[in-house]
Design a protein around this motif. Structure first.
Motif, PDB file in Angstrom:
ATOM      1  N   GLU A  92      87.115  -4.424 -16.018  1.00  0.00           N
ATOM      2  CA  GLU A  92      85.699  -4.671 -16.292  1.00  0.00           C
ATOM      3  C   GLU A  92      84.891  -4.574 -14.991  1.00  0.00           C
ATOM      4  OE1 GLU A  92      83.072  -5.178 -18.320  1.00  0.00           O
ATOM      5  OE2 GLU A  92      84.495  -4.211 -19.683  1.00  0.00           O
ATOM      6  N   LYS A  93      83.664  -4.116 -15.088  1.00  0.00           N
ATOM      7  CA  LYS A  93      82.785  -4.070 -13.918  1.00  0.00           C
ATOM      8  C   LYS A  93      82.398  -5.478 -13.541  1.00  0.00           C
ATOM      9  CE  LYS A  93      79.171  -5.671 -16.033  1.00  0.00           C
ATOM     10  NZ  LYS A  93      78.371  -6.816 -15.599  1.00  0.00           N
ATOM     11  N   PRO A  94      82.077  -5.815 -12.275  1.00  0.00           N
ATOM     12  CA  PRO A  94      82.289  -4.956 -11.115  1.00  0.00           C
ATOM     13  C   PRO A  94      83.695  -5.178 -10.548  1.00  0.00           C
ATOM     14  CG  PRO A  94      81.127  -6.932 -10.441  1.00  0.00           C
ATOM     15  CD  PRO A  94      81.457  -7.092 -11.902  1.00  0.00           C
ATOM     16  N   ILE A  95      84.139  -4.250  -9.726  1.00  0.00           N
ATOM     17  CA  ILE A  95      85.458  -4.408  -9.093  1.00  0.00           C
ATOM     18  C   ILE A  95      85.445  -5.617  -8.167  1.00  0.00           C
ATOM     19  CG2 ILE A  95      87.116  -3.310  -7.513  1.00  0.00           C
ATOM     20  CD1 ILE A  95      86.179  -0.604  -8.654  1.00  0.00           C
ATOM     21  N   ASP A  96      84.337  -5.737  -7.430  1.00  0.00           N
ATOM     22  CA  ASP A  96      84.119  -6.914  -6.573  1.00  0.00           C
ATOM     23  C   ASP A  96      82.641  -6.904  -6.209  1.00  0.00           C
ATOM     24  OD1 ASP A  96      86.035  -8.966  -4.905  1.00  0.00           O
ATOM     25  OD2 ASP A  96      84.177  -8.545  -3.809  1.00  0.00           O
ATOM     26  N   ARG A 104      86.211  -1.013  -1.589  1.00  0.00           N
ATOM     27  CA  ARG A 104      86.798   0.179  -0.944  1.00  0.00           C
ATOM     28  C   ARG A 104      88.281  -0.024  -0.649  1.00  0.00           C
ATOM     29  NH1 ARG A 104      81.598   0.015   2.168  1.00  0.00           N
ATOM     30  NH2 ARG A 104      80.196   1.378   0.982  1.00  0.00           N
ATOM     31  N   GLN A 105      88.612  -1.234  -0.218  1.00  0.00           N
ATOM     32  CA  GLN A 105      90.004  -1.600   0.049  1.00  0.00           C
ATOM     33  C   GLN A 105      90.866  -1.430  -1.209  1.00  0.00           C
ATOM     34  OE1 GLN A 105      90.103  -5.702   1.143  1.00  0.00           O
ATOM     35  NE2 GLN A 105      91.151  -5.302   3.101  1.00  0.00           N
ATOM     36  N   ALA A 106      90.377  -1.941  -2.313  1.00  0.00           N
ATOM     37  CA  ALA A 106      91.136  -1.855  -3.568  1.00  0.00           C
ATOM     38  C   ALA A 106      91.301  -0.397  -3.983  1.00  0.00           C
ATOM     39  CB  ALA A 106      90.424  -2.653  -4.673  1.00  0.00           C
ATOM     40  N   LEU A 107      90.242   0.386  -3.833  1.00  0.00           N
ATOM     41  CA  LEU A 107      90.339   1.798  -4.215  1.00  0.00           C
ATOM     42  C   LEU A 107      91.338   2.526  -3.320  1.00  0.00           C
ATOM     43  CD1 LEU A 107      86.678   2.839  -5.109  1.00  0.00           C
ATOM     44  CD2 LEU A 107      88.439   1.750  -6.497  1.00  0.00           C
ATOM     45  N   ASP A 108      91.407   2.113  -2.051  1.00  0.00           N
ATOM     46  CA  ASP A 108      92.407   2.705  -1.146  1.00  0.00           C
ATOM     47  C   ASP A 108      93.820   2.455  -1.677  1.00  0.00           C
ATOM     48  OD1 ASP A 108      90.470   3.688   0.492  1.00  0.00           O
ATOM     49  OD2 ASP A 108      90.647   2.099   2.019  1.00  0.00           O
ATOM     50  N   VAL A 109      94.055   1.248  -2.150  1.00  0.00           N
ATOM     51  CA  VAL A 109      95.379   0.927  -2.713  1.00  0.00           C
ATOM     52  C   VAL A 109      95.648   1.796  -3.940  1.00  0.00           C
ATOM     53  CG1 VAL A 109      96.777  -0.865  -3.817  1.00  0.00           C
ATOM     54  CG2 VAL A 109      95.371  -1.416  -1.801  1.00  0.00           C
ATOM     55  N   VAL A 110      94.642   1.910  -4.830  1.00  0.00           N
ATOM     56  CA  VAL A 110      94.814   2.741  -6.034  1.00  0.00           C
ATOM     57  C   VAL A 110      95.195   4.156  -5.635  1.00  0.00           C
ATOM     58  CG1 VAL A 110      93.642   3.756  -8.040  1.00  0.00           C
ATOM     59  CG2 VAL A 110      93.194   1.363  -7.414  1.00  0.00           C
ATOM     60  N   GLY A 146      87.178   4.336 -10.412  1.00  0.00           N
ATOM     61  CA  GLY A 146      86.868   3.327  -9.408  1.00  0.00           C
ATOM     62  C   GLY A 146      85.729   3.777  -8.509  1.00  0.00           C
ATOM     63  N   GLU A 147      85.682   5.080  -8.240  1.00  0.00           N
ATOM     64  CA  GLU A 147      84.596   5.648  -7.438  1.00  0.00           C
ATOM     65  C   GLU A 147      83.240   5.412  -8.112  1.00  0.00           C
ATOM     66  OE1 GLU A 147      83.519   7.673  -3.897  1.00  0.00           O
ATOM     67  OE2 GLU A 147      85.382   6.719  -4.561  1.00  0.00           O
ATOM     68  N   LEU A 207      77.838  -0.058  -7.449  1.00  0.00           N
ATOM     69  CA  LEU A 207      77.679  -1.254  -6.628  1.00  0.00           C
ATOM     70  C   LEU A 207      76.859  -0.952  -5.375  1.00  0.00           C
ATOM     71  CD1 LEU A 207      78.535  -4.252  -6.589  1.00  0.00           C
ATOM     72  CD2 LEU A 207      80.392  -3.581  -5.053  1.00  0.00           C
ATOM     73  N   GLU A 208      77.041   0.222  -4.809  1.00  0.00           N
ATOM     74  CA  GLU A 208      76.236   0.619  -3.649  1.00  0.00           C
ATOM     75  C   GLU A 208      74.746   0.664  -4.019  1.00  0.00           C
ATOM     76  OE1 GLU A 208      79.491   3.395  -1.230  1.00  0.00           O
ATOM     77  OE2 GLU A 208      77.940   4.335  -2.474  1.00  0.00           O
ATOM     78  N   LEU A 209      74.445   1.174  -5.201  1.00  0.00           N
ATOM     79  CA  LEU A 209      73.044   1.230  -5.638  1.00  0.00           C
ATOM     80  C   LEU A 209      72.490  -0.180  -5.841  1.00  0.00           C
ATOM     81  CD1 LEU A 209      73.382   4.249  -8.097  1.00  0.00           C
ATOM     82  CD2 LEU A 209      72.102   4.223  -5.936  1.00  0.00           C
TER      83      LEU A 209
END
Lengths: 330, 330, 330, 330
Positions: A92-96, A103-109, A304-305, A311-313
């Motif tokens: 579910e949104k948001p990731i964090d 970004r850290q979590a997406l790196d792991v993915v 995830g992107e 979230l950036e917006l």
């Protein structure tokens, strides 16, 4: 192939997803993880599934995928845990609320070659999909202006507002994702205004209840978003896209498609009052799309992107309110 | 309590009911009886139920109720067989094309103290139920005029028309039932006109494709029914009720709730094109209402008597066309 | 009492006002001043009035009031000339493109105790008046959000764009006035985005064709304005006002109130294609309101001050685009 | 060429026509004939025309045409008088309540080579004209079914009902004319039902207030007409035409094109409440069409023959109610 699911968290949105899984051929609900005993029992009764711990789900052979519906501050950890456990992950949104943690979590993915889909159910609403198809078929020409109106019937509880990350990250985030989806181009500038108009307590918690946002892409396409936390007439969810050859819009959903004419005038019923009734079909389509992406070994339609970009917006919108400046994204 | 069903006949409408049963908590599909082997296999695959003979269903201990979806000329016999076998019976309309045969079957039902519900699914459509609630709450005052518009996208196959009993008994019969439901008073006079406008072959089969009917009750309330067997824009299903204090109407259902604006104008999609997609919720509600009536030991909401009355009106409409006279019912 | 008018300038908007005067009881068109001989003759033929010079009009005893429809760069001079000549003055927007020149002209009006009404005809549109009445009656509670959508069917000629002062001062200025009217509170912050999307030539002339604006008042009420210079489906003019107890919106006007249903769907005609057909009633009401204000010796409903405020907002919007900042007005 | 008019009768409908004449270029109101002195004075004040006697109008050199708005029982005599006086005649419907008297008057018109137009203003309503154009352009294919809904906000005074000839000749007559216009084929069968539902006094006067009619043409095209003398929501005037390729419908006109959304739902204003406000444009177009026919020396668009045919249908409808039979016209 049947995708076997565990749902983590049996709160409101967890139940929505459990129900969606039950309605989708190709998906099966094996277990729910829920620490609250009453909620767990209710879920078992409602969905006829097992109750397990999160850790049990992570190591279970009979579970292929999880839907993460726990509190936001646990999302990133759970994504990492389940991706490492080689489960397909729907979160579910948001990731964090914190961009770096996301970004850290997406790196792991990415490092694990995992599958992560983020829950932006509006992209799967049948009307919005029909609207998108009209755009993709070129019927309105080149997209120039997107107008998004999202109004909640009422605000969430104060306790929720406190940990929500604020209206932009909690509510507008859905519109940011829809804007990106419909503009078909990345957004480079964010301007926003925010007020407290419905309840001063919301302001005291550091949040807003009424916001407007203008988004602009590199080629000059624009999108406006209007959000409020109060609409007496129901859950207001409208999209209008204006293009070089025409416009396309999606209408609200009412409680019933009837009209009463009296000396007062012509009255149609209010709108469906809740995101759970308004988006029933969208939630089912979303789970079906996730199951299909897993079956086809293709990337999920909302990644995830996508969660990171929205979230950036949201973060930029808040910065625009605070600084009075147009915020430029690179 | 779960009501355990057999569906007799796995044709188009049999599948609709099988799907409806599957979606209703409190109902369970145990078996389908279908002599055509391919159809039977397809039904077993689709619904995961057993295939049995009709006679097996009649004597089975694990079956409480049947839904009769076989050809019309078998309905009355099956009603009698299953009522005598102490099964609860739901029968698709019409009970029979012959009024006397209908009366005979109803006598058997009464003699056996059986339960018979006749399938007039429109009464269970959520919009039409909302419209009826508006009337019952007195919001439009005393009902004076009912206007029913029912247009099929296209005619059924010639083979079906031959055995259908004609447009009044096959198609208008639904409107006759809705008229009785909404007028709240028995109809005493029927005037009708009928033409062949869409396909001369329909006329050669002795039927009509375009009809208008005026119904009048003892107190002078009136209802008009408009039916045609061709509507390019989809399955047109509208109700308008005019009363002393106002009117209430129910709108059509479209393929999607969007609108496209171009130089040509503002275009909304055509209507849902088929009774099966238009009345999905109605069919589920109808089975749920049947299951509830059985559970509560109350009469079903649409009885054999309702089936008889609608057929009497259809027979009178045809007589009005043939004689050019207003037909009076006693 | 009949108010005797001269119209200065027989161009497009001059003709609109001449026609409006002819349709208003209490108003009479005595003369038109128009240097172009062909245009003058056409006006005389169409309206049956005299042709005079501007200076003759200023000193004529049989003229009580003027409607200034000459090019924008002459407005301020003419206002001063006619106010000094003790004529009642109605001036098309804008008074001038330069804020200081506007203030100077208003000083003369005040010093002379003159009457100046500025042409913001939308306030006099019957639907928008009905919408405003709904707000004033408290039916939607406290106003919180105003959404204005104004789209022209196509851009004006390049020659016009060059001297127009840009889209904010030429087109959006109407929306700025409507925003002030509906918000019921002065605006203190302006944020704007602007692009060239329909025709690069417009950009080369230093103008934009697609803009979005967010306005905020001291108490946090917000208004968004969406403008584009191209809409294939006609002249798009919509207002929506969201309040604490509900919303009210005004619909577009179509070429005809019909709908065609075919296999393509349900088609309604495009919108009226021109401000002159869309606002016929508004222009007549506007002149009637001016005549009434003169007769009653009350201030006109849209004053020179309103013209100034709208121009200040337009100037601020342009500054916001240029600087990327929210512009604060004092 | 300017057509110079006298209006005979300054009652409600006389004033409508006087106003229409004033608004039509090519038409001029010279005189009104009105025996009631107060009404005559009011008309002179309102329209700035002379007051003359009917006989003076008949012999006046400065009058080219008359609009007959006197009581129905004088229409036929006045048609004959003015046709013989070589005036162009526009007569409000009906020509007379008696079919033979109508035929007699038409014989005089024909013998004199006179011009007679009968007032069926609905054919000149802009929306209905747009609807007719859609049919004529073949967009809905072959016309098969026409549905006319006409509901008055309230009944006329009892005194009027007594001399009106009954609802079919007074109210439905407009729908009979519209039916003939849209079916494009003469009607050969009439079936009707009639009730008293809104006020028993209407029944005691020998009239009805609620009727439904089915009309059929030789080729089997059908039309239904629904009339009631009470509609709380305003003056309900709808047309729907169903054809082989689609349908076209005309919408009602509201007091304002706005919508209010609150917790009660979405409310649009009631309909325009009166035929005089609903058909303003139609009355002007009708007079313009009459003036144009005279100028072009072509037959008027709605002839005495049209008036006769509509009256024949009204007479047949009443006979159908009285006998319970379908009435066949030759």
């Amino acid at each position: 192939m049947i995708l076997r699911f565990a749902v983590l968290g049996a709160g409101r949105i967890g139940q929505v997803h459990a129900r969606a899984i039950a309605s989708v051929p190709g998906a099966e609900l094996v277990a729910i993880a829920e620490p609250n005993e009453d909620a767990a029992k209710a879920a078992r009764a409602a969905f006829g599934c097992e109750i397990r711990t999160i850790d049990d789900c992570a190591v279970a052979d009979d579970i292929d995928a999880v839907v993460i519906c726990t509190p936001t501050n646990t999302h990133a950890d759970l994504i990492e845990q389940f991706v490492r456990a080689k489960k397909k992950v729907f979160c579910e949104k948001p990731i964090d609320l914190d961009l770096d943690r996301v970004r850290q979590a997406l790196d792991v993915v990415n490092a694990e070659g995992g599958t992560l889909m983020v829950g932006f159910q509006r992209r799967f609403d049948p009307d919005f999909m029909a609207l998108k198809a009209v755009i993709d078929e070129g019927k309105i020409g080149e997209v120039e202006m997107v107008t998004l109106t999202s109004r909640d019937p009422g605000p969430p509880p104060y306790e929720y507002i406190k940990v929500s990350g604020g209206i932009f990250r909690d509510m507008t985030i859905h519109d940011f994702d829809v804007a990106r989806w419909l503009l078909g181009e990345e957004i480079i500038t964010v301007q926003a205004a925010a007020s407290v108009l419905t309840d001063p307590e919301i302001g005291e918690l550091g949040d807003y209840d009424s916001v407007n946002v203008i988004l602009t892409t590199a080629s000059g396409k624009q999108c406006t978003i209007t959000n409020t936390r109060r609409a007496t007439y129901g859950y207001d969810q409208r999209i209008e896209v204006h293009g070089s050859k025409g416009s396309v819009s999606a209408e609200n959903h009412r409680e019933a498609n009837i009209e009463i004419a009296t000396a007062e005038g012509y009255l149609r019923p209010p709108l469906l009052n809740f995101f759970m009734s308004r988006y029933v079909a969208a939630y089912a389509n979303e789970i079906a799309a996730f199951a299909k992406a897993v079956a086809d070994a293709t990337p999920p339609p909302t990644t995830g992107e996508d969660g990171l970009k929205a979230l950036e917006l949201a973060t930029a919108a808040l910065a625009s309110v605070k600084t009075g400046k147009a915020i430029h994204l690179e």
